[in-house]
Write a protein that holds these residues in place. Structure first.
Motif, short mmCIF file in Angstrom:
data_model
loop_
_atom_site.label_atom_id
_atom_site.label_comp_id
_atom_site.label_asym_id
_atom_site.label_seq_id
_atom_site.Cartn_x
_atom_site.Cartn_y
_atom_site.Cartn_z
N ALA A 62 0.85 -1.19 0.00
CA ALA A 62 0.00 0.00 0.00
C ALA A 62 0.89 1.25 0.00
O ALA A 62 2.12 1.16 0.02
CB ALA A 62 -0.92 -0.01 1.22
N ILE A 63 0.23 2.40 -0.03
CA ILE A 63 0.94 3.68 -0.08
C ILE A 63 0.70 4.44 1.21
O ILE A 63 -0.45 4.60 1.63
CB ILE A 63 0.44 4.52 -1.27
N PRO A 64 1.76 4.94 1.87
CA PRO A 64 1.58 5.80 3.05
C PRO A 64 1.13 7.19 2.62
O PRO A 64 1.87 7.92 1.96
CB PRO A 64 2.95 5.81 3.71
N ALA A 65 -0.09 7.56 2.98
CA ALA A 65 -0.70 8.79 2.46
C ALA A 65 -0.04 10.05 2.99
O ALA A 65 -0.02 11.08 2.30
CB ALA A 65 -2.19 8.80 2.78
N CYS A 66 0.48 10.02 4.21
CA CYS A 66 1.01 11.24 4.82
C CYS A 66 2.35 11.65 4.23
O CYS A 66 2.67 12.84 4.19
CB CYS A 66 1.15 11.06 6.33
N LEU A 67 3.13 10.69 3.78
CA LEU A 67 4.48 10.97 3.29
C LEU A 67 4.41 11.86 2.05
O LEU A 67 3.88 11.46 1.01
CB LEU A 67 5.22 9.67 2.98
N GLY A 68 4.93 13.08 2.17
CA GLY A 68 4.91 14.01 1.05
C GLY A 68 3.61 14.77 0.87
O GLY A 68 3.42 15.49 -0.11
N TYR A 69 2.71 14.66 1.85
CA TYR A 69 1.41 15.31 1.75
C TYR A 69 1.47 16.77 2.20
O TYR A 69 2.20 17.12 3.12
CB TYR A 69 0.39 14.55 2.63
N GLY A 70 0.66 17.61 1.55
CA GLY A 70 0.35 18.93 2.10
C GLY A 70 1.36 20.02 1.94
O GLY A 70 1.37 20.97 2.72
N GLY A 71 2.25 19.94 0.95
CA GLY A 71 3.19 21.02 0.74
C GLY A 71 2.55 22.21 0.05
O GLY A 71 1.45 22.13 -0.50
N GLY A 72 3.26 23.33 0.08
CA GLY A 72 2.77 24.53 -0.60
C GLY A 72 2.47 25.65 0.36
O GLY A 72 2.33 25.43 1.57
N HIS A 73 2.36 26.86 -0.18
CA HIS A 73 2.05 28.05 0.62
C HIS A 73 3.05 28.23 1.76
O HIS A 73 2.67 28.54 2.90
CB HIS A 73 0.63 27.99 1.15
#
Length: 274
Positions: A62-73
């Protein structure tokens, strides 16, 4: 009301999507059960993160959803697989080699996995060694607060019913509910509508319909409900540095009640209608 006449029909999952949500939810719950034996004094939160990463990627495929999530601004993407929130950290704690667990700590681990495009999101508290009476009670109240919210969920009830039940219970225990962060719709999108506030008034907000999926995840503080965001733009702590605890499940609204998609075998969920 069926999905064809509903203004919220885009939030209602198909039977095929619901089955994929069940799989993703079960995998997320399995991560929390798997990591439990590794949580002890002397272990770093980064070590726990690495163990979870290997398990999700290699064992669950499966894929870990949090890793690399939510960048920007101006904010960097989240750099880890799990959130590790210790003691007065409310949520989104970043695993670190320098954060070593010690006797008496309380730890929340929050994990989200993606399987076949669908998300399963859950968290729970862990006690390291012998926690204080306050820490134990706070964690127990946070879990029961989540269950109180889940008990209101069924087709025809309202989002506001969830928050009202949670707030009433938590404040009766002389704790407070964090207001700046909330539960959320979930599916192929990590954070979707509806927003699930953990405080509020019964009979208000969106009306729930069978086939909706979302999280309930109350954050309960020993002191004031206000929080502060640290300089990393992720870690949230209590404003007064008192303890915080949280529990989370991903849920499916059914015609007669609720199905807990991230249920764990260590829970007694007999009170809930399936």
């Amino acid at each position: 009301m069926n999905s064809f006449s509903s203004p919220n029909r885009h939030l209602i999952k198909s039977p095929e999507a619901i089955e994929k949500m069940r799989v993703a939810g079960r995998l997320a719950a399995d991560v929390l059960m798997m990591i439990k034996p590794y949580i002890k004094a002397g272990v770093s939160t980064l070590e726990l993160d690495k163990i979870c990463h290997d398990y999700i990627v290699n064992e669950q495929d499966a894929i870990p959803a949090c890793l690399g999530y939510g960048g920007g601004h101006g904010r960097k993407p989240f750099p880890a697989v799990i959130c590790t929130s210790v003691n007065h950290v409310v949520c989104h704690g970043i695993p670190s080699e320098s954060k070593i667990l010690k006797n008496g700590d309380i730890l929340n681990i929050d994990v989200t996995v993606i399987k076949d495009g669908y998300h399963g999101d859950t968290n729970m508290m862990f006690m390291i060694g012998e926690p204080s009476i306050l820490a134990s009670r706070l964690s127990a109240v946070a879990q029961e607060a989540m269950y109180k919210g889940i008990e209101t969920v069924k087709a025809g009830s309202y989002v506001g019913d969830i928050g009202a039940a949670i707030q009433k219970y938590v404040e009766s225990e002389r704790f407070s509910v964090v207001r700046e962060y909330c539960g959320h719709g979930i599916g192929t999108v990590f954070h979707d509508d509806p927003q699930i506030l953990h405080y509020g008034k019964a009979g208000t907000g969106m009306r729930l319909e069978a086939g909706m999926t979302f999280t309930i995840e109350p954050m309960v503080n020993a002191g004031v409900w206000q929080t502060r965001l640290l300089g990393d733009n992720w870690t949230v702590v209590t404003k007064d540095h008192k303890l915080s605890a949280q529990y989370e499940h991903t849920l499916l609204v059914t015609e007669t009640g609720v199905e807990i998609l991230t249920a764990r075998p260590d829970e007694d969920l007999s009170r809930f209608t399936q």
